[in-house]
Design a protein around this motif. Structure first.
Motif, PDB file in Angstrom:
ATOM      1  N   THR A 136      67.627  39.636  50.249  1.00 14.79           N
ATOM      2  CA  THR A 136      65.874  39.095  51.077  1.00 14.79           C
ATOM      3  C   THR A 136      66.551  37.853  52.147  1.00 14.79           C
ATOM      4  O   THR A 136      67.291  36.983  51.864  1.00 14.79           O
ATOM      5  CB  THR A 136      65.002  38.994  50.329  1.00 14.79           C
ATOM      6  N   ASP A 137      66.743  37.914  53.521  1.00 10.02           N
ATOM      7  CA  ASP A 137      67.011  37.482  54.255  1.00 10.02           C
ATOM      8  C   ASP A 137      66.192  35.909  54.520  1.00 10.02           C
ATOM      9  O   ASP A 137      64.590  36.794  55.146  1.00 10.02           O
ATOM     10  CB  ASP A 137      66.957  37.727  55.286  1.00 10.02           C
ATOM     11  N   VAL A 138      65.855  34.990  54.227  1.00  8.49           N
ATOM     12  CA  VAL A 138      64.931  34.420  54.371  1.00  8.49           C
ATOM     13  C   VAL A 138      64.425  33.426  55.510  1.00  8.49           C
ATOM     14  O   VAL A 138      63.638  33.152  55.800  1.00  8.49           O
ATOM     15  CB  VAL A 138      65.660  32.662  53.890  1.00  8.49           C
ATOM     16  N   SER A 139      65.509  33.909  57.202  1.00  4.52           N
ATOM     17  CA  SER A 139      65.754  33.782  58.472  1.00  4.52           C
ATOM     18  C   SER A 139      64.223  34.501  59.000  1.00  4.52           C
ATOM     19  O   SER A 139      63.498  34.405  59.757  1.00  4.52           O
ATOM     20  CB  SER A 139      66.628  33.996  58.550  1.00  4.52           C
ATOM     21  N   ARG A 140      64.630  35.733  58.314  1.00  2.00           N
ATOM     22  CA  ARG A 140      63.538  36.521  58.749  1.00  2.00           C
ATOM     23  C   ARG A 140      61.539  36.545  58.601  1.00  2.00           C
ATOM     24  O   ARG A 140      61.354  36.722  56.683  1.00  2.00           O
ATOM     25  CB  ARG A 140      63.606  38.265  58.729  1.00  2.00           C
ATOM     26  N   SER A 141      61.180  36.060  59.392  1.00  2.00           N
ATOM     27  CA  SER A 141      59.738  35.937  58.762  1.00  2.00           C
ATOM     28  C   SER A 141      58.534  36.659  58.583  1.00  2.00           C
ATOM     29  O   SER A 141      58.952  37.728  59.003  1.00  2.00           O
ATOM     30  CB  SER A 141      58.956  35.021  60.513  1.00  2.00           C
ATOM     31  N   GLY A 142      57.733  36.840  57.652  1.00  2.00           N
ATOM     32  CA  GLY A 142      57.079  38.057  57.268  1.00  2.00           C
ATOM     33  C   GLY A 142      57.894  38.849  56.324  1.00  2.00           C
ATOM     34  O   GLY A 142      57.220  39.708  55.827  1.00  2.00           O
ATOM     35  N   GLN A 143      59.019  38.649  56.185  1.00  2.00           N
ATOM     36  CA  GLN A 143      59.420  39.347  54.962  1.00  2.00           C
ATOM     37  C   GLN A 143      59.260  39.474  54.306  1.00  2.00           C
ATOM     38  O   GLN A 143      60.347  37.924  53.827  1.00  2.00           O
ATOM     39  CB  GLN A 143      61.282  39.878  55.861  1.00  2.00           C
ATOM     40  N   GLY A 144      59.129  40.160  52.427  1.00  2.00           N
ATOM     41  CA  GLY A 144      58.681  39.598  51.116  1.00  2.00           C
ATOM     42  C   GLY A 144      60.124  40.183  51.090  1.00  2.00           C
ATOM     43  O   GLY A 144      61.005  41.312  51.505  1.00  2.00           O
ATOM     44  N   SER A 145      60.263  39.462  49.845  1.00  2.00           N
ATOM     45  CA  SER A 145      60.975  40.641  48.750  1.00  2.00           C
ATOM     46  C   SER A 145      61.054  41.796  48.693  1.00  2.00           C
ATOM     47  O   SER A 145      59.893  42.124  47.875  1.00  2.00           O
ATOM     48  CB  SER A 145      61.515  39.795  47.377  1.00  2.00           C
ATOM     49  N   LEU A 146      62.545  42.934  48.586  1.00  2.00           N
ATOM     50  CA  LEU A 146      62.176  43.846  47.749  1.00  2.00           C
ATOM     51  C   LEU A 146      61.713  44.554  46.622  1.00  2.00           C
ATOM     52  O   LEU A 146      61.776  44.293  45.966  1.00  2.00           O
ATOM     53  CB  LEU A 146      63.438  44.958  48.300  1.00  2.00           C
ATOM     54  N   ASN A 147      62.760  42.959  46.054  1.00  2.00           N
ATOM     55  CA  ASN A 147      63.133  42.852  44.836  1.00  2.00           C
ATOM     56  C   ASN A 147      61.999  42.676  43.739  1.00  2.00           C
ATOM     57  O   ASN A 147      61.219  43.734  42.611  1.00  2.00           O
ATOM     58  CB  ASN A 147      64.110  42.060  43.966  1.00  2.00           C
ATOM     59  N   GLU A 161      50.566  34.286  50.099  1.00  2.00           N
ATOM     60  CA  GLU A 161      50.351  33.098  50.932  1.00  2.00           C
ATOM     61  C   GLU A 161      50.098  33.818  52.332  1.00  2.00           C
ATOM     62  O   GLU A 161      50.434  34.643  52.887  1.00  2.00           O
ATOM     63  CB  GLU A 161      51.859  32.318  50.616  1.00  2.00           C
ATOM     64  N   HIS A 162      49.745  32.519  53.404  1.00  2.00           N
ATOM     65  CA  HIS A 162      49.337  32.532  54.128  1.00  2.00           C
ATOM     66  C   HIS A 162      49.227  31.098  55.056  1.00  2.00           C
ATOM     67  O   HIS A 162      49.206  30.093  54.233  1.00  2.00           O
ATOM     68  CB  HIS A 162      47.714  33.420  54.570  1.00  2.00           C
ATOM     69  N   GLU A 163      49.329  30.991  55.989  1.00  2.00           N
ATOM     70  CA  GLU A 163      48.908  30.151  57.273  1.00  2.00           C
ATOM     71  C   GLU A 163      48.085  29.966  57.465  1.00  2.00           C
ATOM     72  O   GLU A 163      47.009  30.572  57.822  1.00  2.00           O
ATOM     73  CB  GLU A 163      49.610  30.061  58.338  1.00  2.00           C
ATOM     74  N   SER A 164      47.170  29.229  57.173  1.00  2.00           N
ATOM     75  CA  SER A 164      45.100  28.848  57.219  1.00  2.00           C
ATOM     76  C   SER A 164      45.297  28.366  58.296  1.00  2.00           C
ATOM     77  O   SER A 164      44.266  28.680  59.633  1.00  2.00           O
ATOM     78  CB  SER A 164      44.627  27.671  56.054  1.00  2.00           C
ATOM     79  N   VAL A 165      46.319  27.211  59.008  1.00  2.00           N
ATOM     80  CA  VAL A 165      46.311  26.294  60.845  1.00  2.00           C
ATOM     81  C   VAL A 165      47.046  26.448  60.138  1.00  2.00           C
ATOM     82  O   VAL A 165      48.314  25.798  59.993  1.00  2.00           O
ATOM     83  CB  VAL A 165      44.980  25.510  60.059  1.00  2.00           C
ATOM     84  N   PRO A 166      47.159  26.447  61.646  1.00  5.58           N
ATOM     85  CA  PRO A 166      49.185  26.432  62.492  1.00  5.58           C
ATOM     86  C   PRO A 166      49.600  24.774  61.523  1.00  5.58           C
ATOM     87  O   PRO A 166      48.884  24.349  61.662  1.00  5.58           O
ATOM     88  CB  PRO A 166      48.924  26.092  63.637  1.00  5.58           C
ATOM     89  N   GLY A 167      50.728  25.351  60.442  1.00  4.98           N
ATOM     90  CA  GLY A 167      51.248  23.864  60.365  1.00  4.98           C
ATOM     91  C   GLY A 167      51.421  23.445  58.601  1.00  4.98           C
ATOM     92  O   GLY A 167      51.480  22.874  57.977  1.00  4.98           O
ATOM     93  N   VAL A 168      50.100  24.580  58.198  1.00 10.19           N
ATOM     94  CA  VAL A 168      49.897  24.390  56.608  1.00 10.19           C
ATOM     95  C   VAL A 168      49.650  25.720  56.333  1.00 10.19           C
ATOM     96  O   VAL A 168      48.882  27.055  57.095  1.00 10.19           O
ATOM     97  CB  VAL A 168      47.515  23.887  57.080  1.00 10.19           C
ATOM     98  N   VAL A 169      50.822  25.865  55.522  1.00 12.52           N
ATOM     99  CA  VAL A 169      50.454  27.240  54.545  1.00 12.52           C
ATOM    100  C   VAL A 169      49.747  27.069  53.066  1.00 12.52           C
ATOM    101  O   VAL A 169      50.594  26.279  52.556  1.00 12.52           O
ATOM    102  CB  VAL A 169      52.073  27.146  54.349  1.00 12.52           C
TER     103      VAL A 169
END
Length: 361
Positions: free
Chosen positions: A96-107, A153-161
């Protein structure tokens, strides 16, 4: 023979899959899904395939080449469909590439899709592998489908996850029963729940209480304990011999499995399995992809080979599983043809050939 020393890895393992769910082809051959995965996955699964072919084991492989670089939903689909047909699989680790935003773990997506809820890692010293601590023989059982790995998980407002940790009584009960069933069937005397209930009083409190209740009411002959996860980490690093069976939520199990793996010699040595009600998938107990040594031919396939022995035992091929495990332990104990991670200089191929030679001796 090293059966006495490794009897905990030779018994019939707790599994929810009934024998009637295991598919057989004409002539008594099994079809098993093979998922090489990323990094060194193909190199170490190739070792298993070569060994099985050399021993003419009744296994036909259905290979699914999926990598962690693909979209989670599309990448997992083919593997899921194969497992639904075959019920049993041997799997490398997806990266799982942690640098790719939005990509979940296939495992994680794979386990949740098939509800493969119980992860098993067998953490034990192997004769011939020098370690600072001896006498380690613990089993880590990890709930595979919820906790911090719920994927909500989601970003409710910019800078807040906001990331949701889910703990349910139902899933806590079934992982508790799995852990206690394993302990009972394998002569284990103690089950310890790992938690953070001093802080997360509702979520981890529910997990802790559920383990305690199941143990007290249904398995009174087994000692039930609990330990806070940060203390468990310290105790695992300093006095792991005190533990027998550990049962944990998802994240804590991931951390403790890596601590235990380091204690016994590294990720190339710890076998593992994942069980659900219908499916069983066997993969190394420490989920390292090995991107740094990919393609160099130096990977240690021991964890994958021992995981394949668990697969054989799951299929009822106990004599074949014992013979394979014995050969692996014998080659490592002899120390003449071992990989560099445990002090040798042999390649993956040379180590595999040494095991085959021992099997044929």
């Amino acid at each position: 023979m090293l059966r006495t020393a490794f009897n905990a890895q030779r018994r019939t393992f707790a599994t929810q899959a009934a024998e009637s769910l295991l598919p057989k082809k004409y002539g008594g051959r099994y079809t098993v899904t093979l998922i090489p995965g990323d990094g060194i996955g193909k190199e170490i699964t190739d070792s298993v395939v070569e060994i099985f072919q050399s021993q003419r084991l009744p296994i036909d492989w259905e290979t699914v080449n999926v990598t962690g670089g693909e979209d989670s939903k599309e990448g997992v689909k083919e593997a899921v469909e194969s497992l639904k047909r075959n019920k049993v699989g041997l799997k490398g680790i997806w990266h799982t590439d942690v640098s790719r935003s939005g990509q979940g773990s296939l495992n994680v997506a794979f386990r949740k899709e098939l509800d493969i809820y119980a992860s098993l890692a067998l953490i034990k010293n192997i004769p011939g592998v020098k370690t600072k601590l001896e006498g380690i023989d613990l089993v880590l059982i990890r709930e595979n489908t919820e906790g911090e790995y719920s994927g909500l998980e989601h970003e409710s407002v910019p800078g807040v996850v906001e990331s949701l940790k889910i703990i349910t009584q139902y899933k806590s009960e079934r992982i508790a029963k799995f852990a206690f069933d394993f302990a009972k069937k394998n002569g284990r005397k103690q089950v310890t729940a790992v938690h953070k209930a001093n802080i997360m009083k509702l979520a981890d409190g529910l997990f802790r209480k559920t383990i305690q209740t199941i143990g007290a009411e249904q398995y009174p002959e087994i000692v039930t304990k609990d330990i806070i996860v940060d203390n468990a980490s310290m105790q695992a690093a300093s006095n792991p011999q005190q533990f027998d069976v550990l049962v944990t939520p998802n994240l804590y199990g991931a951390i403790l499995s890596n601590i235990g793996t380091a204690l016994v010699g590294g990720p190339g040595l710890v076998p593992g399995a994942n069980y659900g009600r219908e499916f069983a998938v066997f993969e190394p107990g420490s989920r390292h992809v090995g991107l740094d040594i990919q393609g160099q031919g130096v990977a240690n396939p021991t964890a994958m080979i021992l995981s394949s022995a668990l697969l054989l035992r799951h299929l009822g091929l106990n004599a074949e599983a014992d013979k394979l495990s014995d050969a692996v332990y014998k080659v490592i104990k002899d120390g003449k043809t071992t990989t560099r991670d445990i002090g040798g200089s042999a390649s993956t191929k040379e180590f595999t050939q040494a095991i085959i030679a021992e099997l044929n001796a």
